[in-house]
Write a protein that holds these residues in place. Sequence first.
Motif, PDB file in Angstrom:
ATOM      1  N   PRO A  14      26.172  20.855  -1.722  1.00 54.91           N
ATOM      2  CA  PRO A  14      25.323  19.818  -2.312  1.00 54.91           C
ATOM      3  C   PRO A  14      26.118  18.706  -2.986  1.00 54.91           C
ATOM      4  N   ALA A  15      27.296  19.013  -3.490  1.00 51.53           N
ATOM      5  CA  ALA A  15      28.112  17.993  -4.144  1.00 51.53           C
ATOM      6  C   ALA A  15      28.567  16.922  -3.159  1.00 51.53           C
ATOM      7  N   ASP A  16      28.578  17.244  -1.850  1.00 54.01           N
ATOM      8  CA  ASP A  16      29.018  16.282  -0.834  1.00 54.01           C
ATOM      9  C   ASP A  16      27.895  15.331  -0.409  1.00 54.01           C
ATOM     10  N   ILE A  17      26.648  15.667  -0.744  1.00 49.82           N
ATOM     11  CA  ILE A  17      25.502  14.852  -0.314  1.00 49.82           C
ATOM     12  C   ILE A  17      25.309  13.693  -1.296  1.00 49.82           C
ATOM     13  N   VAL A  18      25.415  12.476  -0.780  1.00 48.50           N
ATOM     14  CA  VAL A  18      25.272  11.300  -1.646  1.00 48.50           C
ATOM     15  C   VAL A  18      23.964  10.556  -1.408  1.00 48.50           C
ATOM     16  N   HIS A  19      23.238  10.913  -0.349  1.00 49.29           N
ATOM     17  CA  HIS A  19      22.044  10.149   0.011  1.00 49.29           C
ATOM     18  C   HIS A  19      21.055  11.056   0.725  1.00 49.29           C
ATOM     19  N   VAL A  20      19.781  10.879   0.422  1.00 44.90           N
ATOM     20  CA  VAL A  20      18.707  11.576   1.135  1.00 44.90           C
ATOM     21  C   VAL A  20      17.673  10.549   1.577  1.00 44.90           C
ATOM     22  N   ASN A  21      17.381  10.529   2.884  1.00 36.70           N
ATOM     23  CA  ASN A  21      16.220   9.778   3.355  1.00 36.70           C
ATOM     24  C   ASN A  21      15.056  10.749   3.294  1.00 36.70           C
ATOM     25  N   ALA A  22      14.174  10.525   2.352  1.00 37.57           N
ATOM     26  CA  ALA A  22      13.106  11.484   2.039  1.00 37.57           C
ATOM     27  C   ALA A  22      11.941  11.382   3.008  1.00 37.57           C
ATOM     28  N   HIS A  23      11.226  12.480   3.159  1.00 36.32           N
ATOM     29  CA  HIS A  23       9.994  12.463   3.962  1.00 36.32           C
ATOM     30  C   HIS A  23       8.965  11.558   3.285  1.00 36.32           C
ATOM     31  N   ALA A  24       8.758  11.749   1.996  1.00 35.06           N
ATOM     32  CA  ALA A  24       8.037  10.817   1.116  1.00 35.06           C
ATOM     33  C   ALA A  24       6.982   9.946   1.777  1.00 35.06           C
ATOM     34  N   THR A  25       5.787  10.484   1.943  1.00 35.32           N
ATOM     35  CA  THR A  25       4.724   9.741   2.625  1.00 35.32           C
ATOM     36  C   THR A  25       3.852   8.900   1.703  1.00 35.32           C
ATOM     37  N   SER A  26       3.974   9.094   0.410  1.00 32.64           N
ATOM     38  CA  SER A  26       3.136   8.439  -0.614  1.00 32.64           C
ATOM     39  C   SER A  26       1.894   9.245  -0.950  1.00 32.64           C
ATOM     40  N   THR A  27       1.924  10.529  -0.687  1.00 29.90           N
ATOM     41  CA  THR A  27       0.815  11.375  -1.122  1.00 29.90           C
ATOM     42  C   THR A  27       1.133  11.953  -2.498  1.00 29.90           C
ATOM     43  N   LYS A  28       0.104  12.276  -3.229  1.00 31.63           N
ATOM     44  CA  LYS A  28       0.267  12.719  -4.615  1.00 31.63           C
ATOM     45  C   LYS A  28       1.136  13.969  -4.728  1.00 31.63           C
ATOM     46  N   VAL A  29       0.832  14.968  -3.902  1.00 28.10           N
ATOM     47  CA  VAL A  29       1.521  16.250  -4.027  1.00 28.10           C
ATOM     48  C   VAL A  29       2.841  16.259  -3.273  1.00 28.10           C
ATOM     49  N   ALA A  37       0.816  -1.223   0.000  1.00 24.11           N
ATOM     50  CA  ALA A  37       0.000   0.000   0.000  1.00 24.11           C
ATOM     51  C   ALA A  37       0.845   1.267   0.000  1.00 24.11           C
ATOM     52  N   SER A  38       1.926   1.271   0.758  1.00 25.84           N
ATOM     53  CA  SER A  38       2.771   2.466   0.815  1.00 25.84           C
ATOM     54  C   SER A  38       3.726   2.430  -0.364  1.00 25.84           C
ATOM     55  N   ARG A  39       3.529   3.344  -1.324  1.00 24.35           N
ATOM     56  CA  ARG A  39       4.294   3.300  -2.568  1.00 24.35           C
ATOM     57  C   ARG A  39       4.733   4.698  -2.990  1.00 24.35           C
ATOM     58  N   PRO A  40       5.701   5.281  -2.256  1.00 27.42           N
ATOM     59  CA  PRO A  40       6.173   6.624  -2.625  1.00 27.42           C
ATOM     60  C   PRO A  40       6.670   6.668  -4.064  1.00 27.42           C
ATOM     61  N   TYR A  41       6.335   7.725  -4.750  1.00 22.10           N
ATOM     62  CA  TYR A  41       6.811   8.006  -6.105  1.00 22.10           C
ATOM     63  C   TYR A  41       6.228   7.089  -7.173  1.00 22.10           C
ATOM     64  N   ASP A  42       5.360   6.170  -6.810  1.00 25.01           N
ATOM     65  CA  ASP A  42       4.679   5.364  -7.816  1.00 25.01           C
ATOM     66  C   ASP A  42       3.465   6.151  -8.327  1.00 25.01           C
ATOM     67  N   VAL A  43       3.188   6.051  -9.613  1.00 33.99           N
ATOM     68  CA  VAL A  43       2.071   6.827 -10.172  1.00 33.99           C
ATOM     69  C   VAL A  43       0.742   6.436  -9.546  1.00 33.99           C
ATOM     70  N   ASP A  44       0.660   5.222  -8.986  1.00 29.48           N
ATOM     71  CA  ASP A  44      -0.591   4.749  -8.395  1.00 29.48           C
ATOM     72  C   ASP A  44      -0.645   4.933  -6.883  1.00 29.48           C
ATOM     73  N   ARG A  45       0.241   5.749  -6.310  1.00 30.17           N
ATOM     74  CA  ARG A  45       0.194   5.963  -4.858  1.00 30.17           C
ATOM     75  C   ARG A  45      -1.137   6.623  -4.487  1.00 30.17           C
ATOM     76  N   ASP A  46      -1.657   6.246  -3.339  1.00 31.14           N
ATOM     77  CA  ASP A  46      -2.964   6.797  -2.947  1.00 31.14           C
ATOM     78  C   ASP A  46      -2.988   7.201  -1.474  1.00 31.14           C
TER      79      ASP A  46
END
Length: 414
Positions: free
Chosen positions: A295-310, A219-228
């Motif tokens: 920014p060139a030193d940043i290699v990884h981001v743990n995103a907030h990414a809740t699976s909401t459309k916006v 159900a939790s699908r961040p960045y997928d076009v079908d996230r709901d």
Amino acid sequence: MTSAREVVVTGLGATTPLGGDVASTWEAALAGVSGARTLENDWAEKYGIPVTFAATIKVNPAEVLSRPETKRMDPSAQYAVVATREAWADAGSPEVDGDRLGAVVSSGIGGIQTILDGWDTLRERGARRMLPMTVPMLMPNSPAAYVSLELGARAGTHAQVSACASGAEAVGYAVDMIRSGRADVVVAGGTEAAIHPMPLGAFAASRTLSLRNDDPQRASRPYDVDRDGFVLGEGAAVLVLESAEHAAARGARVYAKVSGVGLSSDAYHITSPDPEGTGQVAAMRFAIQDAGVTPADIVHVNAHATSTKVGDLTETASIRKLFGPDADHVQLSATKSMTGHLLGGAGAIESLFAVKAVSERLAPPTINVDNPDPELQVPLVRDEPYKLPGGDIAAINNSFGFGGHNVALVIQNH
């Protein structure tokens, strides 16, 4: 300007939908395991709630805490104490003067189960049947208070409340406590225990929850076009933060350093992020400047990414806006795809994941992305962990909350 007082992470503790401790939680995250489960209750039928699943805690705290402890603590405090005991032991149970020891443990909602159960008791059985500990159990600062009591922390006990950014803001405040000289060691993190029919019904009414009742683990699908929408989760994570000098003096093992803290607010909408991402960009910029990196030193981001459309795409657009071409080498992980959304505990467990990613040089995967959104603007770690480069590296943990709260933390290898 970067503070001369370096802050390092010497202990980690957690209890989550993926496991009852850090080792099991991290192992499950690297394996791409989902903590979402069908709820074994009649809430949907009884109350008309359209969601029948959540990311419930993997290990009942009653298996770890004594019965008197569970009787006097709301689950949010129980989770925090469980995570704290693991983190403190992991740090080597340092000997520190209580006047130099702080506790910052946040919750987005606090003792919601105690509040609602207390109201039911009052309404159905009268005031005489209410628990005498109801008020200290329901207080949003209750988890922080119990952690301070557990460790004898007297340098200050705090509980930032900034919705889903609360756990990350707690870590940031702890960094400031150490940098300013108020404390040598601070136990910091976030906790939440809001899997109850009222919060579930309320989030469902706001149309922010996924309705994939037939397939909770996907159900939790961040960045997928079908996230709901997101999956409601629960649990806690705690980090032991320490001045580098204090850690070195006692020969402590160091996981990483928290070198940058960035805070901002959108002042745009009570629930929606500013579509221009102005506040998110500002928080990340402040954190990067505070850490003395680029920014060139940043290699990884743990995103907030809740699976909401916006929300998902606003964040990646903000990263691209700030990083420019450097965003091409940033590996993005959305671990809520596995843990669900721990609300006030989210920023804490995701800070822990960022620490583990930097120290083990492994970015955890994002699962359930079958059809990536074509507007995704940053490389996404999918299905398998990604090996991060050697040498000096840095990661960002982003946490954004209802009300327009934005927190970014920079975590570097030590």
